[in-house]
Enzyme design. Structure first.
Site, PDB file in Angstrom:
ATOM      1  N   ASN A  71     -12.841  -7.454 -11.462  1.00 60.41           N
ATOM      2  CA  ASN A  71     -11.962  -6.267  -9.867  1.00 60.41           C
ATOM      3  C   ASN A  71     -12.246  -5.234  -9.888  1.00 60.41           C
ATOM      4  O   ASN A  71     -12.673  -4.387 -10.679  1.00 60.41           O
ATOM      5  CB  ASN A  71     -10.532  -6.583 -10.689  1.00 60.41           C
ATOM      6  N   GLY A  72     -11.758  -4.560  -8.230  1.00 59.77           N
ATOM      7  CA  GLY A  72     -12.592  -3.114  -8.208  1.00 59.77           C
ATOM      8  C   GLY A  72     -13.269  -3.718  -7.246  1.00 59.77           C
ATOM      9  O   GLY A  72     -14.024  -4.190  -6.085  1.00 59.77           O
TER      10      GLY A  72
ATOM     11  N   ARG B  92      -1.755 -10.907  -8.325  1.00 60.37           N
ATOM     12  CA  ARG B  92      -2.511  -9.610  -8.316  1.00 60.37           C
ATOM     13  C   ARG B  92      -3.315 -10.027  -7.151  1.00 60.37           C
ATOM     14  O   ARG B  92      -4.715  -9.501  -5.927  1.00 60.37           O
ATOM     15  CB  ARG B  92      -4.081  -9.481  -9.229  1.00 60.37           C
TER      16      ARG B  92
ATOM     17  N   TRP C 240      -8.702 -11.383  -4.842  1.00 58.14           N
ATOM     18  CA  TRP C 240      -8.099 -11.068  -3.767  1.00 58.14           C
ATOM     19  C   TRP C 240      -9.301 -10.253  -2.921  1.00 58.14           C
ATOM     20  O   TRP C 240     -10.285  -9.325  -3.246  1.00 58.14           O
ATOM     21  CB  TRP C 240      -7.079 -10.131  -3.620  1.00 58.14           C
TER      22      TRP C 240
ATOM     23  N   GLU D 111      13.062  -0.293   3.902  1.00 56.63           N
ATOM     24  CA  GLU D 111      12.820  -0.921   3.005  1.00 56.63           C
ATOM     25  C   GLU D 111      13.017  -2.574   3.106  1.00 56.63           C
ATOM     26  O   GLU D 111      12.738  -3.805   2.851  1.00 56.63           O
ATOM     27  CB  GLU D 111      13.564  -0.087   1.714  1.00 56.63           C
TER      28      GLU D 111
ATOM     29  N   LYS E 138      -0.116  -7.347  -5.631  1.00 59.60           N
ATOM     30  CA  LYS E 138       1.178  -6.331  -6.139  1.00 59.60           C
ATOM     31  C   LYS E 138       0.041  -5.644  -6.414  1.00 59.60           C
ATOM     32  O   LYS E 138       1.457  -4.577  -6.513  1.00 59.60           O
ATOM     33  CB  LYS E 138       1.294  -7.400  -7.863  1.00 59.60           C
TER      34      LYS E 138
ATOM     35  N   LYS F 193      10.965  -5.061   3.831  1.00 56.02           N
ATOM     36  CA  LYS F 193      11.280  -6.865   2.701  1.00 56.02           C
ATOM     37  C   LYS F 193      10.778  -7.978   4.015  1.00 56.02           C
ATOM     38  O   LYS F 193      10.101  -8.370   3.636  1.00 56.02           O
ATOM     39  CB  LYS F 193      12.242  -6.729   2.013  1.00 56.02           C
TER      40      LYS F 193
ATOM     41  N   CYS G 270      -7.608  -8.088  -8.111  1.00 61.46           N
ATOM     42  CA  CYS G 270      -7.695  -9.315  -8.138  1.00 61.46           C
ATOM     43  C   CYS G 270      -7.458  -9.324  -9.865  1.00 61.46           C
ATOM     44  O   CYS G 270      -7.291  -8.268 -10.895  1.00 61.46           O
ATOM     45  CB  CYS G 270      -9.387  -9.650  -8.554  1.00 61.46           C
TER      46      CYS G 270
ATOM     47  N   GLU H 105       7.087  -8.451   5.295  1.00 59.88           N
ATOM     48  CA  GLU H 105       5.637  -8.715   4.202  1.00 59.88           C
ATOM     49  C   GLU H 105       6.295 -10.704   3.634  1.00 59.88           C
ATOM     50  O   GLU H 105       5.377 -10.845   3.605  1.00 59.88           O
ATOM     51  CB  GLU H 105       6.065  -8.098   2.813  1.00 59.88           C
TER      52      GLU H 105
ATOM     53  N   HIS I 299      14.979   7.783  21.871  1.00 58.84           N
ATOM     54  CA  HIS I 299      13.713   8.283  21.981  1.00 58.84           C
ATOM     55  C   HIS I 299      12.951   7.561  22.403  1.00 58.84           C
ATOM     56  O   HIS I 299      11.624   7.995  22.438  1.00 58.84           O
ATOM     57  CB  HIS I 299      13.419   9.564  21.087  1.00 58.84           C
TER      58      HIS I 299
HETATM   59  C1  F6R Z   1       6.047  -3.683  -0.908  1.00 64.92           C
HETATM   60  C2  F6R Z   1       5.823  -3.047  -2.302  1.00 64.92           C
HETATM   61  C3  F6R Z   1       4.548  -2.648  -1.779  1.00 64.92           C
HETATM   62  C4  F6R Z   1       3.748  -1.417  -3.131  1.00 64.92           C
HETATM   63  C5  F6R Z   1       2.515  -0.403  -3.296  1.00 64.92           C
HETATM   64  C6  F6R Z   1       3.013   0.244  -4.093  1.00 64.92           C
HETATM   65  O1  F6R Z   1       7.461  -4.877  -1.216  1.00 64.92           O
HETATM   66  O2  F6R Z   1       5.554  -4.125  -3.310  1.00 64.92           O
HETATM   67  O3  F6R Z   1       4.583  -1.602  -0.769  1.00 64.92           O
HETATM   68  O4  F6R Z   1       5.506  -0.914  -2.991  1.00 64.92           O
HETATM   69  O5  F6R Z   1       1.792  -1.523  -2.531  1.00 64.92           O
HETATM   70  O6  F6R Z   1       3.071  -0.074  -5.113  1.00 64.92           O
HETATM   71  P1  F6R Z   1       3.168   0.848  -6.369  1.00 64.92           P
HETATM   72  O7  F6R Z   1       4.437   0.738  -6.670  1.00 64.92           O
HETATM   73  O8  F6R Z   1       2.667  -0.724  -8.115  1.00 64.92           O
HETATM   74  O9  F6R Z   1       2.167   1.852  -6.946  1.00 64.92           O
END
Ligand code: F6R
Length: 609
Positions: free
Chosen positions: A100-101, A27, A74, A482, A604, A486, A2, A489, A505
C-alpha cells in the site's frame, strides 16, 4: 489507498483474509487478491473488481494454505486489471508481496532489476519489491525484505512471504498504516483495526521504520536495521458489531443515523455542567497554553476541511481569535508564515491522510504547537501531533464521511469553548448557552432523522436532475460545501456550493429550471440576506429547496420545498442542517442505483499524495 491483510493461525486462512478484505474494501476496490501458502506450496488468486468477485472466484476454484496475505487495490501505478492486482510475485514465483503506498524510485529500481534479467509482468511499482526481495534472498525472508527496504524510497506498507522461508510473514511500514493484531495463537496484520477486531482486541501499531516478523509463535518487532523493538500492545475497546450494517441497507445510512450518539460520545466526560466549562486536559492544552494562543490555523482535506470551516466561525465567534482554514495539500508546499502564538489544528478522520500528515510535519518542523482532531486512535496524525482530541464516532465504513463530520464539529466546538474560557473571551453565560444547546443536539438530530421518509420522497422527485446548486452563508456556507460534496461523490450528480452573497458575481448565470438550489436558511444573522439571494434565484425560474427552522412559517412563501429542522443556537445550526443534506444525497444515490458505500474512483483513506 489499498488494504492489506495477513493471517497466521489455526483458522482457515482464506475466509479470514476474505473477511478482512471486505472490511478494508473502503480503502480501494478496483481489484483484489490473496496468496496462501502451506503443504501445497504457494497459491494465488487475483481478480479485477471487488472482493465479492474474488470470493466467487475462490468458491469456484478453492485454494488452501495455512497462512497468507490479501490485498484490495485502489490503482496508482497501472490501471485496474487482474495482472496489476496484488499479490505480486518475483521471477521464480516463490515470493509474494502486497503493498500500500507508492515506491517513488520504482523506475530506477526497475531499470536496475531489468538489467539484472528480472522479468516484469505488470505495470505496478509494487512488482519491484518482489524482485528486490528475490535479488537479496539468501535463505532468510526477513533479511531479504530488510535489504529491499534499504533501497526503496517513498511511502509504503508492505507484506511479504516466501515458500523458500516457510511459515513466516514479514511486514514493514514507512508511511501508510499497518497494525498487528496479537491473538491467542494467531496473528493478523491489517491496514486498519476493523479486520483485527473479529479475532482479538490486542493490537500493536507499527511506526514508520518498523517491521514485524510473524510466525506460529506470534510477532517479533524490529526496526529496518534489525534492532529488536519492544512494542506496546494496546487493547482496543471498539466492539466488532460496530462494523456491521445492523439492518441498514448501507453503512452510510447507518452512520447518518448514529450521529445523535456520536455527539453524545464526543461530548462525554469533556463538559462540566456545574462549572459551565469544558475539560480539555487530555489534549495537553492546559489553561496557560490556551491563554497564550492568539491565532488558529486549521488544516485538513475534503469533508474534514468543511468541518474546519465551521470551526473557524466557532473560534472567531466564541474564542475571539483569528482562524484560517487551509487545504493540507496546498499548505504543505506554501511558504507559510506561522506566528509563535499560533495553534495549528489538523483534522483527519482517518488520521492517515498523506497531505494532512505532511502538513502536520511541516508545521511541526517550524516549532508550531499542534493539536489533532481524529477518529483513529494511535493513527500517524494522532501520534505525531502535540496533542489529540479524539472524536468518538466509532468506525466509519461508508467512504463518504458523515458521522465523523459531525464528531469533528463537536470537537471543534469544545476547543472553541475551551479557548474562550481560558482567555475569558466570552461570558460564562454565553458559553453555558452553547454548552446546554450542545447537549440538546442529539435529540434534535433524532427529530430530523425521524423525518427521513419525507426526504426519501423528495429524493424521488429530484433524482433525475443533472446539476444542483447548494447555498449557505456564514456558519452554513461550509454546510453547503459539504452537502454538495456528499451529492457529487456518491450520486455523481454535478453539484456546486456557493456562499449566498457570491451568487450575483457569476454563478447566478447558471440558474434555470434545470438547476435546483438547495439553500440552508435558518433564522440567523444572515437570514434576510439569504432571502434576497433566494429571491434572485426565483426571479430566474430556479426551483428552491430550503433547509429552514421548523417554526419559520414564512419561508414557504419564498421557496418551493421546505425541509424543516429544529431551531438551535445560531452557531450550532450546521449540526442540524447537514443531516437532511446527507440524507438527500444518500437517497438520491441509492435510488439511482449507485454504489453508495464505495463510490467510484474514491478511497476512504488517502494515504498517497
Ligand atoms: C468525503 C470524504 C473525504 C475525506 C478526506 C479527508 O466524504 O470522506 O473528502 O474527508 O479524504 O480524509 P480524512 O478526514 O481521513 O483526513
Amino acid at each position: 489507498m489499498c488494504g492489506i491483510v495477513g493471517y497466521i493461525g489455526p483458522k482457515s486462512v482464506v475466509p479470514v483474509l476474505i473477511d478482512g478484505l471486505k472490511k478494508l474494501e473502503y480503502r480501494g476496490y478496483d481489484s483484489a487478491g490473496v496468496a496462501v501458502a502451506g503443504a501445497a506450496g504457494l497459491r494465488l488468486c487475483r481478480v479485477q473488481g471487488k472482493v465479492a468477485v474474488l470470493e466467487e472466484t475462490l468458491a469456484k476454484s478453492p485454494i488452501e494454505g495455512t497462512y497468507g496475505l490479501g490485498h484490495t487495490r485502489w490503482a496508482t501505478h497501472g490501471r485496474p486489471s487482474e495482472r496489476n492486482a496484488h499479490p505480486h510475485v518475483d521471477c521464480s514465483g516463490d515470493i509474494v508481496v502486497v503493498h500500500n503506498g507508492i515506491i517513488e524510485n520504482y523506475l530506477s529500481l526497475k531499470t536496475m532489476l531489468r538489467d539484472e534479467k528480472h522479468e516484469f509482468r505488470t505495470e505496478t511499482d509494487t512488482e519491484v519489491i518482489a524482485h528486490l526481495v528475490e535479488k537479496f534472498f539468501k535463505g532468510s525472508l526477513e533479511e531479504a525484505v530488510r535489504a529491499a527496504l534499504a533501497v526503496m524510497e517513498g511511502a509504503f506498507a508492505v507484506g511479504a512471504m516466501s515458500v523458500k522461508d516457510p511459515g513466516r510473514i514479514v511486514v514493514a511500514k514507512m508511511g501508510p498504516p499497518l497494525l498487528v493484531g496479537v491473538g491467542e495463537g494467531e496473528t493478523i496484520v491489517s491496514s486498519d483495526i476493523n479486520p483485527i477486531l473479529a479475532h482479538t482486541p490486542h493490537v500493536a501499531f507499527l511506526e514508520d521504520g518498523e517491521m514485524a516478523v510473524i510466525d506460529a509463535a506470534g510477532p517479533r518487532f524490529t526496526d529496518f536495521k534489525g534492532k529488536p523493538i519492544e512494542k506496546k500492545i494496546e487493547k482496543i475497546l471498539w466492539n466488532p458489531l460496530m462494523i456491521e450494517k445492523q439492518g441498514f441497507k448501507h453503512f452510510m445510512l447507518k452512520e447518518i443515523f448514529e450521529q445523535p450518539q456520536v455527539v453524545r460520545d464526543t461530548l462525554m466526560g469533556r463538559l462540566s455542567l456545574d462549572q459551565g466549562e469544558v475539560l480539555l486536559d487530555e489534549t495537553g492544552l492546559g489553561p496557560d497554553v490556551l491563554r497564550g494562543i492568539r491565532r488558529a490555523v486549521l488544516i485538513a482535506c475534503g469533508t474534514s476541511s468543511h468541518a474546519a470551516y465551521v470551526g473557524k466561525y466557532l473560534l472567531e465567534s466564541l474564542a475571539g481569535i483569528p482562524a484560517d482554514v487551509e487545504f493540507a495539500s496546498e499548505y504543505r508546499y506554501r511558504d507559510f508564515i506561522l506566528e509563535r502564538d499560533a495553534l495549528v489544528i489538523v483534522i483527519s478522520q482517518s488520521g492517515e491522510t498523506a497531505d494532512t500528515l505532511a502538513a502536520l510535519r511541516a508545521v511541526k518542523s517550524r516549532g508550531a504547537a499542534t493539536l489533532a482532531i481524529t477518529n483513529a486512535v494511535s493513527s500517524s496524525i494522532a501520534r505525531e501531533a502535540g496533542g489529540v482530541l479524539y472524536t468518538h464516532a466509532g468506525p466509519e465504513i461508508g467512504v463518504a464521511a458523515t458521522k465523523t463530520f459531525t464528531a469533528q464539529m463537536t470537537a471543534l466546538t469544545l476547543i472553541a469553548l475551551g479557548l474562550a474560557q481560558a482567555k475569558g473571551a466570552s461570558s460564562r453565560e454565553g458559553r453555558l448557552e452553547v454548552i446546554e444547546e450542545l447537549q440538546r443536539l442529539p435529540h434534535k438530530i433524532e427529530k430530523i432523522l425521524g423525518r427521513a421518509a419525507a426526504i426519501e420522497d423528495l429524493a424521488k422527485d429530484f433524482m433525475s436532475f443533472s446539476h444542483f446548486l447548494f447555498l449557505g452563508r456564514w456558519v452554513n456556507f461550509p454546510v453547503a460545501l459539504e452537502g454538495a460534496l456528499k451529492l457529487k461523490e456518491i450520486s455523481y450528480i454535478h453539484a456546486e456550493a456557493y456562499a449566498g452573497g457570491e451568487m450575483k458575481h457569476g454563478p447566478i448565470a447558471l440558474i434555470d429550471e434545470k438547476m435546483p438550489t438547495m439553500a440552508i436558511i435558518p433564522k440567523d444573522r444572515v437570514y434576510d440576506k439569504m432571502l434576497s439571494n433566494l429571491a434572485e434565484i426565483k426571479a430566474r425560474s430556479g426551483c428552491i429547496l430550503a433547509v429552514a427552522d421548523e417554526d419559520d412559517k414564512a419561508i414557504g412563501d419564498h421557496v418551493d420545498v421546505v425541509i424543516p429542522i429544529p431551531a438551535t443556537h445560531p452557531l450550532l445550526t450546521p449540526f442540524l442542517a447537514v443531516v437532511p443534506l446527507q440524507l438527500f444525497a444518500y437517497y438520491i444515490a441509492a435510488k439511482r442505483g449507485a454504489d453508495v458505500d464505495q463510490p467510484r474512483n474514491l478511497a476512504k483513506s488517502v494515504t498517497v499524495e
